[in-house]
Design a protein around this motif. Structure first.
Motif, PDB file in Angstrom:
ATOM      1  N   THR A  62      -5.955   0.734   3.162  1.00  0.00           N
ATOM      2  CA  THR A  62      -5.805   1.762   2.126  1.00  0.00           C
ATOM      3  C   THR A  62      -6.848   2.849   2.293  1.00  0.00           C
ATOM      4  OG1 THR A  62      -4.795   0.247   0.534  1.00  0.00           O
ATOM      5  CG2 THR A  62      -5.883   2.196  -0.360  1.00  0.00           C
ATOM      6  N   ARG A  63      -8.098   2.430   2.568  1.00  0.00           N
ATOM      7  CA  ARG A  63      -9.164   3.419   2.804  1.00  0.00           C
ATOM      8  C   ARG A  63      -8.811   4.339   3.970  1.00  0.00           C
ATOM      9  NH1 ARG A  63     -12.613   4.235   6.544  1.00  0.00           N
ATOM     10  NH2 ARG A  63     -12.225   2.234   7.566  1.00  0.00           N
ATOM     11  N   MET A  64      -8.237   3.768   5.024  1.00  0.00           N
ATOM     12  CA  MET A  64      -7.870   4.573   6.192  1.00  0.00           C
ATOM     13  C   MET A  64      -6.800   5.589   5.838  1.00  0.00           C
ATOM     14  SD  MET A  64      -7.897   1.664   9.165  1.00  0.00           S
ATOM     15  CE  MET A  64      -9.350   0.637   9.435  1.00  0.00           C
ATOM     16  N   PHE A  65      -5.817   5.177   5.041  1.00  0.00           N
ATOM     17  CA  PHE A  65      -4.785   6.118   4.624  1.00  0.00           C
ATOM     18  C   PHE A  65      -5.349   7.224   3.737  1.00  0.00           C
ATOM     19  CE2 PHE A  65      -1.701   3.235   6.386  1.00  0.00           C
ATOM     20  CZ  PHE A  65      -0.589   4.032   6.663  1.00  0.00           C
ATOM     21  N   GLU A  66      -6.390   6.924   2.993  1.00  0.00           N
ATOM     22  CA  GLU A  66      -7.030   7.933   2.168  1.00  0.00           C
ATOM     23  C   GLU A  66      -7.985   8.831   2.963  1.00  0.00           C
ATOM     24  OE1 GLU A  66      -8.859   5.533  -0.811  1.00  0.00           O
ATOM     25  OE2 GLU A  66      -7.009   5.325  -2.002  1.00  0.00           O
ATOM     26  N   THR A  67      -8.376   8.356   4.156  1.00  0.00           N
ATOM     27  CA  THR A  67      -9.335   9.079   4.993  1.00  0.00           C
ATOM     28  C   THR A  67      -8.648   9.989   6.000  1.00  0.00           C
ATOM     29  OG1 THR A  67     -10.935   7.281   4.805  1.00  0.00           O
ATOM     30  CG2 THR A  67     -11.232   8.814   6.641  1.00  0.00           C
ATOM     31  N   TYR A  68      -7.559   9.481   6.597  1.00  0.00           N
ATOM     32  CA  TYR A  68      -6.897  10.199   7.680  1.00  0.00           C
ATOM     33  C   TYR A  68      -5.580  10.836   7.244  1.00  0.00           C
ATOM     34  CZ  TYR A  68     -10.283   7.598  10.434  1.00  0.00           C
ATOM     35  OH  TYR A  68     -11.460   7.058  10.932  1.00  0.00           O
TER      36      TYR A  68
ATOM     37  N   ILE B 219       0.859  -1.173   0.000  1.00  0.00           N
ATOM     38  CA  ILE B 219       0.000   0.000   0.000  1.00  0.00           C
ATOM     39  C   ILE B 219       0.901   1.230   0.000  1.00  0.00           C
ATOM     40  CG2 ILE B 219      -1.820  -1.240   1.227  1.00  0.00           C
ATOM     41  CD1 ILE B 219      -1.093   0.361   3.732  1.00  0.00           C
ATOM     42  N   VAL B 220       0.304   2.421  -0.089  1.00  0.00           N
ATOM     43  CA  VAL B 220       1.099   3.649  -0.069  1.00  0.00           C
ATOM     44  C   VAL B 220       0.679   4.514   1.113  1.00  0.00           C
ATOM     45  CG1 VAL B 220       1.601   3.669  -2.535  1.00  0.00           C
ATOM     46  CG2 VAL B 220      -0.479   4.773  -1.705  1.00  0.00           C
ATOM     47  N   ALA B 221       1.617   5.328   1.578  1.00  0.00           N
ATOM     48  CA  ALA B 221       1.402   6.143   2.773  1.00  0.00           C
ATOM     49  C   ALA B 221       0.899   7.540   2.454  1.00  0.00           C
ATOM     50  CB  ALA B 221       2.697   6.225   3.580  1.00  0.00           C
TER      51      ALA B 221
ATOM     52  N   ILE C 169       2.314   5.406  12.804  1.00  0.00           N
ATOM     53  CA  ILE C 169       1.258   5.498  13.818  1.00  0.00           C
ATOM     54  C   ILE C 169      -0.087   5.112  13.226  1.00  0.00           C
ATOM     55  CG2 ILE C 169      -0.024   7.103  15.289  1.00  0.00           C
ATOM     56  CD1 ILE C 169       2.664   8.651  15.577  1.00  0.00           C
ATOM     57  N   LEU C 170      -0.406   5.626  12.044  1.00  0.00           N
ATOM     58  CA  LEU C 170      -1.683   5.299  11.418  1.00  0.00           C
ATOM     59  C   LEU C 170      -1.759   3.815  11.087  1.00  0.00           C
ATOM     60  CD1 LEU C 170      -4.409   6.001  10.276  1.00  0.00           C
ATOM     61  CD2 LEU C 170      -3.289   6.804   8.174  1.00  0.00           C
ATOM     62  N   LEU C 171      -0.675   3.233  10.582  1.00  0.00           N
ATOM     63  CA  LEU C 171      -0.692   1.817  10.242  1.00  0.00           C
ATOM     64  C   LEU C 171      -0.870   0.968  11.503  1.00  0.00           C
ATOM     65  CD1 LEU C 171      -0.519  -0.491   8.271  1.00  0.00           C
ATOM     66  CD2 LEU C 171       1.984  -0.263   8.271  1.00  0.00           C
ATOM     67  N   ALA C 172      -0.210   1.336  12.593  1.00  0.00           N
ATOM     68  CA  ALA C 172      -0.355   0.584  13.836  1.00  0.00           C
ATOM     69  C   ALA C 172      -1.797   0.628  14.339  1.00  0.00           C
ATOM     70  CB  ALA C 172       0.594   1.126  14.899  1.00  0.00           C
ATOM     71  N   LEU C 173      -2.410   1.803  14.283  1.00  0.00           N
ATOM     72  CA  LEU C 173      -3.805   1.911  14.712  1.00  0.00           C
ATOM     73  C   LEU C 173      -4.723   1.159  13.756  1.00  0.00           C
ATOM     74  CD1 LEU C 173      -3.901   5.653  15.819  1.00  0.00           C
ATOM     75  CD2 LEU C 173      -4.241   3.661  17.300  1.00  0.00           C
ATOM     76  N   ALA C 174      -4.445   1.229  12.471  1.00  0.00           N
ATOM     77  CA  ALA C 174      -5.248   0.493  11.496  1.00  0.00           C
ATOM     78  C   ALA C 174      -5.205  -1.006  11.771  1.00  0.00           C
ATOM     79  CB  ALA C 174      -4.761   0.790  10.083  1.00  0.00           C
ATOM     80  N   LEU C 175      -4.028  -1.496  12.141  1.00  0.00           N
ATOM     81  CA  LEU C 175      -3.863  -2.931  12.392  1.00  0.00           C
ATOM     82  C   LEU C 175      -4.567  -3.394  13.661  1.00  0.00           C
ATOM     83  CD1 LEU C 175      -0.141  -3.342  11.296  1.00  0.00           C
ATOM     84  CD2 LEU C 175      -2.131  -4.415  10.211  1.00  0.00           C
ATOM     85  N   THR C 176      -4.985  -2.456  14.515  1.00  0.00           N
ATOM     86  CA  THR C 176      -5.797  -2.850  15.673  1.00  0.00           C
ATOM     87  C   THR C 176      -7.223  -3.155  15.247  1.00  0.00           C
ATOM     88  OG1 THR C 176      -6.514  -0.586  16.248  1.00  0.00           O
ATOM     89  CG2 THR C 176      -4.433  -1.379  17.199  1.00  0.00           C
ATOM     90  N   ARG C 177      -7.567  -2.808  14.021  1.00  0.00           N
ATOM     91  CA  ARG C 177      -8.935  -3.009  13.545  1.00  0.00           C
ATOM     92  C   ARG C 177      -9.045  -4.036  12.419  1.00  0.00           C
ATOM     93  NH1 ARG C 177     -12.588   0.115  15.575  1.00  0.00           N
ATOM     94  NH2 ARG C 177     -14.005  -0.269  13.831  1.00  0.00           N
ATOM     95  N   THR C 178      -8.004  -4.125  11.586  1.00  0.00           N
ATOM     96  CA  THR C 178      -8.097  -5.020  10.434  1.00  0.00           C
ATOM     97  C   THR C 178      -6.710  -5.290   9.854  1.00  0.00           C
ATOM     98  OG1 THR C 178      -9.147  -5.318   8.257  1.00  0.00           O
ATOM     99  CG2 THR C 178      -8.391  -3.112   8.800  1.00  0.00           C
ATOM    100  N   THR C 179      -6.598  -6.380   9.109  1.00  0.00           N
ATOM    101  CA  THR C 179      -5.398  -6.627   8.305  1.00  0.00           C
ATOM    102  C   THR C 179      -5.739  -6.588   6.818  1.00  0.00           C
ATOM    103  OG1 THR C 179      -5.753  -9.026   8.451  1.00  0.00           O
ATOM    104  CG2 THR C 179      -4.281  -8.018  10.094  1.00  0.00           C
ATOM    105  N   ASP C 180      -6.976  -6.262   6.514  1.00  0.00           N
ATOM    106  CA  ASP C 180      -7.417  -6.203   5.119  1.00  0.00           C
ATOM    107  C   ASP C 180      -6.780  -5.000   4.421  1.00  0.00           C
ATOM    108  OD1 ASP C 180      -9.527  -7.135   3.015  1.00  0.00           O
ATOM    109  OD2 ASP C 180      -9.775  -4.960   3.150  1.00  0.00           O
ATOM    110  N   GLN C 181      -6.066  -5.268   3.339  1.00  0.00           N
ATOM    111  CA  GLN C 181      -5.315  -4.211   2.659  1.00  0.00           C
ATOM    112  C   GLN C 181      -6.218  -3.112   2.100  1.00  0.00           C
ATOM    113  OE1 GLN C 181      -1.285  -5.075   2.779  1.00  0.00           O
ATOM    114  NE2 GLN C 181      -1.630  -4.928   0.598  1.00  0.00           N
ATOM    115  N   ALA C 182      -7.369  -3.499   1.573  1.00  0.00           N
ATOM    116  CA  ALA C 182      -8.279  -2.501   1.015  1.00  0.00           C
ATOM    117  C   ALA C 182      -8.787  -1.562   2.108  1.00  0.00           C
ATOM    118  CB  ALA C 182      -9.451  -3.188   0.314  1.00  0.00           C
ATOM    119  N   GLU C 183      -9.087  -2.131   3.275  1.00  0.00           N
ATOM    120  CA  GLU C 183      -9.561  -1.317   4.382  1.00  0.00           C
ATOM    121  C   GLU C 183      -8.465  -0.393   4.904  1.00  0.00           C
ATOM    122  OE1 GLU C 183     -12.502  -0.737   6.813  1.00  0.00           O
ATOM    123  OE2 GLU C 183     -12.836  -0.655   4.665  1.00  0.00           O
TER     124      GLU C 183
END
Length: 332
Positions: free
Chosen positions: A326-332, A298-300, A310-324
């Motif tokens: 990616t959505r978080m990186f596009e949102t935050y 994915i891209v940062a 930090i964002l990736l660590a928090l994202a991984l507390t919720r999911t390991t799905d790459q598409a999800e």
């Protein structure tokens, strides 16, 4: 007119450091003497003209010693005080400048209150001639008490400038204007007559985020792999061996890495590690090239590597799905 109540939480850093004299503005840390929040507030009586400032002791350490355990405790204190006292207008966190942007971004992604949370620090210690700590504290309190600052996540106030936690970074070791938002500029200024905002962040920030750290003792391990000429895969292999769940690269602009690192990162990805391609340049987006997509990375976006971590660590507390993710990186 009744003054607004602002909580000031002290964590140490240069702003709280006591050097050996007025010209000890570089090696003051060798003395190891730092003020707590109450002592810091007492040295700036002018704060009483701005607001009713409530000092809260926390840590008195260099910011290189702070990490997730401290962020979690700051988060808890802020939420507990906001819940117990609805008369609090906002919060100020005094902090060392070395890692202030990381604490600010973490809080910006996780706070669930609308009151402003403003981080500030200093480039010169409390004992220095022309120290910047007092004016930074006063301006941070003014911003924290501002209605306009509500709902923008955490903010950083330095050198009269108000910056979004997501975008700001420290760019100089000693200069006063060290905190910059390279691509987009400041949100506003704390001027002598009033606090003025000119824009608001578009990317989502607290309190409207999906991340909940309640009961979360640790974050998934995410490491940053710095890229340079001749970089091989040794660091990446070591991170994977140490248990990394995610790796962020600090790549060549616009986000490239060496062939040897590609091989190591692809091997890490095959083991389930999420790889986010970042950039060491300090500004600009990383886009998902054909090669990046083929490697299933994915891209940062335009986050600095330390914030992407930090964002990736928090994202991984919720999911390991790459598409999800990616959505978080596009949102935050």
């Amino acid at each position: 007119m009744m003054k607004k109540r602002v909580v000031l939480i002290g964590t140490g850093g240069t702003i709280a450091s006591m050097g050996t004299g007025p010209f000890d503005i570089l090696d003051y840390g060798a003395r190891g003497l730092l003020l707590d929040a109450a002592e810091l507030v007492a040295r700036v009586p002018e704060l009483a003209e701005v607001a009713e400032v409530v000092p809260v002791p926390f840590r008195a350490v260099p910011s290189t010693q702070l990490g997730y355990a401290d962020w979690r405790e700051l988060h808890r204190i802020i939420h507990q005080m906001a819940t117990e006292d609805d008369g609090i207008a906002g919060f100020v966190v005094t902090h060392g400048t070395s890692s202030m942007e990381e604490t600010a971004y973490f809080l910006s992604l996780t706070i669930k209150i609308r009151q402003p949370v403003v981080l500030t620090g200093a480039q010169r210690p409390a004992t220095a001639i022309s120290g910047d700590g007092p004016i930074n504290m006063a301006n941070a309190v003014r911003v924290a008490a501002s209605e306009e600052a509500r709902g923008m996540g955490a903010l950083v106030l330095m050198n009269d400038e108000i910056q979004a936690a997501r975008d700001v970074t420290k760019t100089s070791t000693f200069r006063m204007q060290t905190f910059r938002t390279a691509d987009f500029g400041v949100l506003g200024q704390a001027d002598g007559d009033r606090v003025v905002f000119y824009r608001r962040p578009v990317r989502r920030a607290g309190p409207d985020t999906e991340f909940d750290i309640t009961g979360l003792e640790t974050l998934p391990r995410v490491d940053v792999a710095y890229v340079h000429c001749d970089a091989d895969g040794a660091a990446v292999d070591a991170f994977v061996a140490a248990g990394a769940k995610g790796i962020v690269t600090a790549g060549f602009a616009p986000g490239f890495v060496t062939p040897a690192m590609v091989t190591a990162l692809e091997a890490a990805r095959a083991k389930g590690v999420v790889v986010a391609m970042g950039c060491r340049a300090g500004s600009g987006r990383v886009f998902r090239t054909t090669k990046i997509a083929k490697s299933d990375f994915i891209v940062a976006d335009n986050l600095t590597p330390q914030k992407a971590r930090i964002l990736l660590a928090l994202a991984l507390t919720r999911t390991t799905d790459q598409a999800e993710i990616t959505r978080m990186f596009e949102t935050y």
